[in-house]
Structures are given as structure tokens and as C-alpha cells.
Motif scaffolding. Structure first.
Motif, PDB file in Angstrom:
ATOM      1  N   TYR A  43      -0.060  -5.505 -33.266  1.00 28.92           N
ATOM      2  CA  TYR A  43       0.534  -5.192 -34.519  1.00 28.92           C
ATOM      3  C   TYR A  43      -0.750  -4.625 -35.506  1.00 28.92           C
ATOM      4  N   LYS A  97       6.921  -5.438 -35.163  1.00 30.01           N
ATOM      5  CA  LYS A  97       6.675  -4.784 -33.726  1.00 30.01           C
ATOM      6  C   LYS A  97       6.113  -3.446 -33.714  1.00 30.01           C
ATOM      7  N   ARG A 123       6.796  -0.884 -31.876  1.00 30.52           N
ATOM      8  CA  ARG A 123       7.736   0.074 -31.646  1.00 30.52           C
ATOM      9  C   ARG A 123       7.995   0.818 -32.909  1.00 30.52           C
ATOM     10  N   TYR A 124       7.926   0.286 -34.265  1.00 29.45           N
ATOM     11  CA  TYR A 124       8.102   0.990 -35.325  1.00 29.45           C
ATOM     12  C   TYR A 124       6.574   1.527 -36.025  1.00 29.45           C
ATOM     13  N   HIS A 127       5.290   3.866 -33.994  1.00 30.08           N
ATOM     14  CA  HIS A 127       5.219   5.277 -33.376  1.00 30.08           C
ATOM     15  C   HIS A 127       5.229   6.079 -34.361  1.00 30.08           C
ATOM     16  N   PRO A 186       8.866   8.308 -33.522  1.00 29.10           N
ATOM     17  CA  PRO A 186       9.562   7.103 -33.184  1.00 29.10           C
ATOM     18  C   PRO A 186      10.971   7.567 -32.568  1.00 29.10           C
ATOM     19  N   THR A 187      11.867   6.912 -31.822  1.00 33.64           N
ATOM     20  CA  THR A 187      13.337   7.128 -31.526  1.00 33.64           C
ATOM     21  C   THR A 187      14.015   7.006 -32.720  1.00 33.64           C
ATOM     22  N   GLU A 211      16.671   4.728 -33.292  1.00 26.69           N
ATOM     23  CA  GLU A 211      16.618   3.256 -33.066  1.00 26.69           C
ATOM     24  C   GLU A 211      15.307   2.650 -33.524  1.00 26.69           C
ATOM     25  N   TRP A 212      14.242   3.318 -33.779  1.00 27.28           N
ATOM     26  CA  TRP A 212      12.926   2.720 -34.177  1.00 27.28           C
ATOM     27  C   TRP A 212      12.374   3.254 -35.304  1.00 27.28           C
ATOM     28  N   LYS A 213      13.333   4.212 -36.075  1.00 31.35           N
ATOM     29  CA  LYS A 213      12.687   4.821 -37.272  1.00 31.35           C
ATOM     30  C   LYS A 213      12.621   3.949 -38.462  1.00 31.35           C
ATOM     31  N   GLN A 266      11.602   0.263 -40.011  1.00 32.62           N
ATOM     32  CA  GLN A 266      11.505  -1.176 -39.634  1.00 32.62           C
ATOM     33  C   GLN A 266      12.127  -1.880 -40.630  1.00 32.62           C
TER      34      GLN A 266
END
Length: 200
Positions: free
Chosen positions: A52, A92, A94-95, A97, A100-101, A103-105, A107
Motif C-alpha cells: 500500500y 488496502k 483495492r482502494y 485503483h 475502482p469498482t 464496492e471499492w470507490k 476507502q
């Protein structure tokens, strides 16, 4: 303070010109520098969230005008807020990206309530973004949601506000304009790359 430190440390990445180990070198320098300022820090968080930290450094330095991608130092700021202020942002990858999707928009931050999708919204007839109902009560809730977003992320853009609150961008811009006129918020720096300041 964390914003200034993040800006400083992200630029030290350019100084390291090793074939490998640039992130580790930056981490060691960061720890030593923070200790010289009186902070009691060790390598624990850097080791636990090494990926990260590395990617946050990259996002803070990466810009692509053709793809409408601006510098994003907020992820590095959150790392240092955890390290120095004891906050609990979920670190993480994923946040981080760029696209992001859903779900990940956003953090998340542990034990801190997230900005809700306010009940005064409705889906427009074209099935696009939700539009805001007319009314003082609904408008006030939207302003509060915008202020909550700015408080948690001073670098948030109007486009991101629109996506997170599911309100069209023009409505967001109107609220931003009113908040500026009322001297509640202030824009520091350019439209792209700057940040928001809550004045009162």
C-alpha cells in the motif's frame, strides 16, 4: 502536517535511483526523518502495509493528462494519519485503483460512519444518476454530506462527490458554489490537484 509530510516524502522517491529497493529506502529515510522531528515511529506499519505504501507513493506522483488522471496524494496522507495520528483508515490496495469498482470507490475508516446515500434523492427518468429533490431540507442534507466528504478527503473532486452521493454533477457544483459564497469552504490550489478547506 500530514499533507505536507506526504508531499515531501512522495518526492523523495525520485531521489532513489536504485535498480531495486527504492520503496524500502524511502521508508527508512521517512522513519529516520520523523524520528528527528520527535515522532516515535518504527518499521512495523511500513512492513505490514509495504505494498500500500509503495502504491500510495506512485499515486501521489502519477499524472496522465490524456486520461484525465491527476496526482492523488490522499492515499499517502491516510497512511501517515494512521501512523502519526492513530487513525484507522483501511489500507488496502483495492482502494488505490484508478478505476475502482462501486464496492471499492470509498476507502473506509474503521469506527467512523460513512457518508450515507441521502434519502432525498431519486432516480431520474432516463435511469442515470440520481437527481436532488427541490426543498430546503434536502439541500441542507446534501451540503452536510458534501462537508462530510471534504472532512474525510480534502482532495475529493466534484466528480467523485457526484459518484459517491449519486447526485448529478451540476447539483454538486451549485452546492459547492453556495458553500464558497457563505465562506464555509475554500479551494486551495487549482481545480485539478488542489484541495478543500473547511473554514467553519
Amino acid at each position: 502536517i500530514t499533507s505536507k509530510l506526504s508531499s515531501f516524502f512522495s518526492q523523495t522517491l525520485f531521489i532513489c535511483t536504485f535498480r531495486e529497493g527504492n520503496t524500502r529506502t524511502t521508508a527508512i529515510f521517512t522513519i529516520q526523518y520523523l524520528r528527528s522531528l520527535g515522532y516515535e515511529v518504527n518499521n512495523e506499519m511500513f512492513a505490514k502495509h509495504s505494498w500500500y505504501f509503495r502504491n500510495a507513493l506512485v499515486r501521489a506522483n502519477y499524472r496522465n493528462i490524456n486520461k484525465d488522471i491527476e496526482y492523488s496524494p490522499i492515499y499517502l496522507v491516510r497512511f501517515f494519519r494512521n501512523l502519526l495520528l492513530g487513525e484507522s483508515w483501511v489500507l488496502k490496495n483495492r482502494y488505490l485503483h484508478i478505476d475502482p469498482t462501486d464496492e471499492w470507490k470509498v476507502q473506509p475508516r474503521l469506527a467512523i460512519p460513512q457518508v450515507p446515500h441521502t434519502p432525498h434523492q431519486k432516480v431520474d427518468r432516463k435511469g442515470g444518476q440520481k437527481t436532488e429533490k427541490v426543498g430546503r431540507k434536502g439541500g441542507q442534507k446534501t451540503k452536510e454530506s458534501i462537508l462530510s466528504l471534504i472532512a474525510s478527503d480534502p482532495f475529493v473532486t466534484t466528480n467523485e462527490m457526484s459518484k459517491r452521493l449519486k447526485i448529478n454533477r451540476s447539483a454538486i457544483s451549485k452546492h459547492i458554489k453556495k458553500l464558497k459564497e457563505d465562506h464555509i469552504i475554500e479551494r486551495i490550489g487549482p481545480d485539478k490537484g488542489g484541495k478543500w478547506l473547511i473554514k467553519k
